[in-house]
Motif scaffolding. Structure first.
Motif, short mmCIF file in Angstrom:
data_model
loop_
_atom_site.label_atom_id
_atom_site.label_comp_id
_atom_site.label_asym_id
_atom_site.label_seq_id
_atom_site.Cartn_x
_atom_site.Cartn_y
_atom_site.Cartn_z
N UNK A 191 3.74 71.69 8.66
CA UNK A 191 3.01 70.62 7.82
C UNK A 191 2.89 69.28 8.89
N UNK A 192 3.90 69.16 9.64
CA UNK A 192 4.34 68.19 10.65
C UNK A 192 3.40 68.23 11.91
N UNK A 193 3.21 69.56 12.36
CA UNK A 193 2.35 69.89 13.41
C UNK A 193 0.80 69.57 12.83
N UNK A 194 0.60 70.25 11.72
CA UNK A 194 -0.81 70.04 11.17
C UNK A 194 -1.31 68.64 11.23
N UNK A 195 -0.27 67.87 10.66
CA UNK A 195 -0.62 66.34 10.39
C UNK A 195 -0.76 65.81 11.92
N UNK A 196 -0.29 66.25 12.92
CA UNK A 196 -0.26 65.56 14.03
C UNK A 196 -1.49 65.97 14.85
N UNK A 197 -2.26 67.20 14.60
CA UNK A 197 -3.30 67.46 15.19
C UNK A 197 -4.32 67.12 14.34
N UNK A 198 -4.25 67.04 13.17
CA UNK A 198 -5.43 66.43 12.47
C UNK A 198 -5.57 64.96 12.81
N UNK A 199 -4.63 64.23 13.05
CA UNK A 199 -4.60 62.77 13.42
C UNK A 199 -5.36 62.46 14.55
N UNK A 200 -5.65 63.62 15.43
CA UNK A 200 -6.34 63.51 16.99
C UNK A 200 -7.61 63.24 16.65
N UNK A 201 -8.25 63.67 15.46
CA UNK A 201 -9.52 63.74 15.14
C UNK A 201 -10.26 62.59 14.52
N UNK A 202 -9.18 61.43 14.06
CA UNK A 202 -9.52 60.43 13.47
C UNK A 202 -9.32 59.13 14.40
N UNK A 203 -10.20 58.34 14.23
CA UNK A 203 -10.16 57.02 14.88
C UNK A 203 -8.94 56.17 14.87
N UNK A 204 -8.32 56.06 13.59
CA UNK A 204 -7.22 55.22 13.14
C UNK A 204 -6.22 55.94 12.47
N UNK A 205 -5.01 55.67 12.71
CA UNK A 205 -3.70 56.51 12.12
C UNK A 205 -3.95 56.22 10.35
N UNK A 206 -4.19 55.16 9.74
CA UNK A 206 -4.44 55.00 8.56
C UNK A 206 -5.64 55.79 7.91
N UNK A 207 -6.32 56.47 8.70
CA UNK A 207 -7.39 57.37 7.93
C UNK A 207 -7.15 58.55 7.44
N UNK A 208 -5.80 59.16 7.83
CA UNK A 208 -5.48 60.32 7.43
C UNK A 208 -4.19 60.42 6.35
N UNK A 209 -4.06 60.85 5.33
CA UNK A 209 -2.99 60.79 4.34
C UNK A 209 -2.55 62.03 3.92
N UNK A 210 -1.26 62.00 3.84
CA UNK A 210 -0.70 63.36 3.09
C UNK A 210 -0.63 63.14 1.54
N UNK A 211 -1.44 63.89 0.93
CA UNK A 211 -1.49 63.44 -0.54
C UNK A 211 -0.43 64.12 -1.19
N UNK A 212 -0.12 65.56 -1.16
CA UNK A 212 0.92 66.32 -1.77
C UNK A 212 1.10 67.68 -1.38
N UNK A 213 2.05 68.30 -0.99
CA UNK A 213 2.58 69.54 -0.87
C UNK A 213 1.69 69.86 0.76
N UNK A 214 0.63 70.77 0.75
CA UNK A 214 -0.06 71.17 1.76
C UNK A 214 -1.41 70.40 1.79
#
Length: 565
Positions: A191-214
């Motif tokens: 999940x940590x690695x997925x979060x890092x990769x998904x963040x690459x596609x978004x312009x600002x860090x606050x535009x991606x959030x972990x809601x719960x679980x996966x």
């Protein structure tokens, strides 16, 4: 007790020496004249070093102007209280709370008395509390609360500027399988690695959030067009194409994404997220590893599902379900040799509801488990009643859902049902699907427990699922049920004819019986007989019948051929 003038020197000396609060005397130019205790443990400078030093020398640059303003106010006779940042001698910052009071002699302000409190630890604690309230500890991403607040701000800005935005709800496909295979620690690492990769596609860090679980959420802002949204969603999915490595094993991960575009001024954060979640469920139903935009009909379907699930719970309580029975015929003799129990729902407003309209919702909600138990018990009760009436002793077959098969105490529950109804176990047959046998070790154990009771197991819809000879050879299966999709075109399609012939031959070699379902024509019957298929079921023999009509048929055809010539 009164404090007279004679005590003042001692009192002032005690306060100066022993006060837990640091206070300093500062002249009108803002320089230290005196300080009541050694300040080195706070700011790194000793008393002698600070004597004559300008207070603003300690102050962080962004607080210099504020500090000068505080001193000016105090010199005008006002008391002030502010939080500022100062620099420790070694370079790091400290948070201080300063209270200033004017020092007055002969009605003239001659300096400033500053009471100083180090609040760095308290500020760090408050920041930690704020972080825990708004951020996910594991991934460092914003959490649901932060995302919803940020989304409301984005929406207000988008409305003001006339710009579109979209909300994405993202679910990692088959994540439970990763946890089961590698353990939760490796799952968290993934999940940590997925979060890092998904963040690459978004312009600002606050535009991606972990809601719960996966599950993650993302805000696509600003959006230029529908094509822009599709491109950015493709980018989100493409960053996961390269495999992840877990414990030295390459693991390919896909995600499902539900998307909701803000189209109306009244749309708020909660509404958009709900729509995105609804679209996500549709993606998962359609096979996962894709994205889909929310449409208005999805809300209607979702509401229908909730309604039907609520009504099914009520129906169980109100005994609205009933069983129909479809006869199974021996192809050689034409006699009825079994009955399949088929559940129907007698809805108080909609009348008789076929299973295709409610079984999927029952599976999804888990209602299939109590419903399935009721079906088994009612089928056993009815079969025992027919036998007590002197009718043929034939087995009744019941479909077992995957959720039922996954229960821990399935054998115990069925044993109790057989005891309550008094039906001999050999007159109960359970039909399972091929996919239930994929875990051969577990399936072998569970099926052996069931067959040890004396009942029989058959594979339903054979040929459409797993189709491995391994489980056929190693599991206690009594017969195969050829799926209707092969039987339907057996006379027109040579491939279907070859498949049916091969299944019959293979099953007989493995000492299993074969029953063909969906038989509707005389030609299909002749074909099955020519390849020595054992039994058949379908409208050529009889449609599903109510229990009353099924009893009448059994009475009429008692010990005689029942299959049309």
């Amino acid at each position: 007790m009164a404090t007279g003038p004679s005590y003042q020197p001692e009192l002032l000396n005690s306060l100066y020496t022993n006060s837990p609060v640091v206070f300093a005397v500062i002249d009108r130019q803002g320089r230290f004249l005196d300080i009541n205790r050694d300040p080195s443990d706070m700011v790194g400078y000793g008393k002698d070093e600070m004597n004559g030093m300008s207070f603003t020398t300690l102050v962080a640059e962004e607080f210099q102007e504020l500090t000068r303003h505080i001193f000016q106010q105090t010199l005008r006779g006002e008391k002030c209280s502010r939080e500022i940042k100062v620099l420790h001698k070694v370079g790091h910052t400290l948070d201080l709370n300063i209270h200033t009071s004017p020092m007055v002699r002969r009605n003239k302000v001659i300096g400033i008395l500053a009471f100083i409190q180090d609040i760095s630890d308290r500020k760090r604690s408050l920041e930690r509390i704020r972080y825990q309230a708004y951020y996910d500890d594991m991934t460092g991403l914003p959490n649901r609360r932060f995302f919803m607040n940020r989304l409301e701000e984005r929406l207000e800005e988008a409305r003001d500027r006339g710009i579109q935005l979209a909300v994405c709800y993202i679910d990692v496909d088959q994540f439970k399988l990763v946890n089961a295979s590698f353990g939760r620690d490796f799952g968290d690492m993934l999940l940590l690695q997925i979060a890092e990769r998904l963040s690459r596609s978004l312009s600002e860090p606050g535009d991606l959030a972990r809601m719960e679980g996966d599950e993650f959420a993302a805000c696509l802002y600003p959006l230029q067009s529908e094509e822009d949204a599709a491109r950015r969603l493709d980018d989100l999915m493409s960053v996961l194409k390269e495999p992840f490595e877990l414990n030295g094993v390459p693991v390919h991960i896909t995600v499902s994404i539900g998307v909701a575009v803000c189209r109306h001024a009244a749309d708020d954060a909660a509404t958009l997220l709900k729509r995105a979640d609804t679209a996500l469920h549709r993606v998962k139903e359609n096979g996962k590893n894709d994205y889909m935009q929310h449409s208005s009909d999805m809300d209607h379907i979702a509401l229908e599902k909730l309604t039907i699930q609520h009504e099914m719970r009520r129906a169980l309580h109100n005994n609205e379900f009933l069983l129909y029975y479809q006869p199974q015929y021996d192809l050689a003799s034409g006699q009825i040799v079994g009955m399949e129990a088929l559940v129907r729902w007698k809805h108080p407003q909609r009348g008789l509801v076929p299973p295709g309209e409610f079984i999927p919702a029952a599976e999804e909600s888990g209602i299939i488990v109590p419903l399935g138990e009721w079906v088994i018990e009612e089928a056993c009760r009815q079969n025992k009643a027919w036998q007590d009436e002197g009718l043929s002793r034939i087995p009744v077959s019941v479909n077992l859902s995957f959720r039922q098969f996954s229960q821990r105490n399935l054998t115990g529950k069925i044993s109790e049902i057989l005891q309550r109804t008094g039906l001999d176990p050999r007159y109960l047959e359970l039909e399972i699907t091929e996919s239930m046998t994929m875990d051969v070790e577990r399936a072998s154990r569970d099926l052996k427990e069931l067959t040890d009771l004396g009942l029989h197991i058959s594979i339903d819809d054979f040929g459409t699922g797993y189709s491995s000879f391994h489980y056929l050879k190693n599991l206690p299966i009594a017969r195969l049920k050829i799926d209707r999709s092969f039987v339907r075109d057996v006379q027109q399609n040579p491939s279907d004819a070859a498949i049916v012939a091969a299944i019959i031959s293979m099953a007989h070699n493995l000492q299993m019986q074969v029953i063909a379902e969906g038989v509707e024509t005389k030609g299909q019957v002749h074909f099955l007989r020519s390849y020595r298929c054992d039994e058949m079921q379908g409208y050529f023999g009889s449609p599903p019948l109510s229990s009353t009509d099924a009893q009448a048929l059994l009475t009429e055809k008692l010990n005689g051929p029942a299959l049309p010539a």
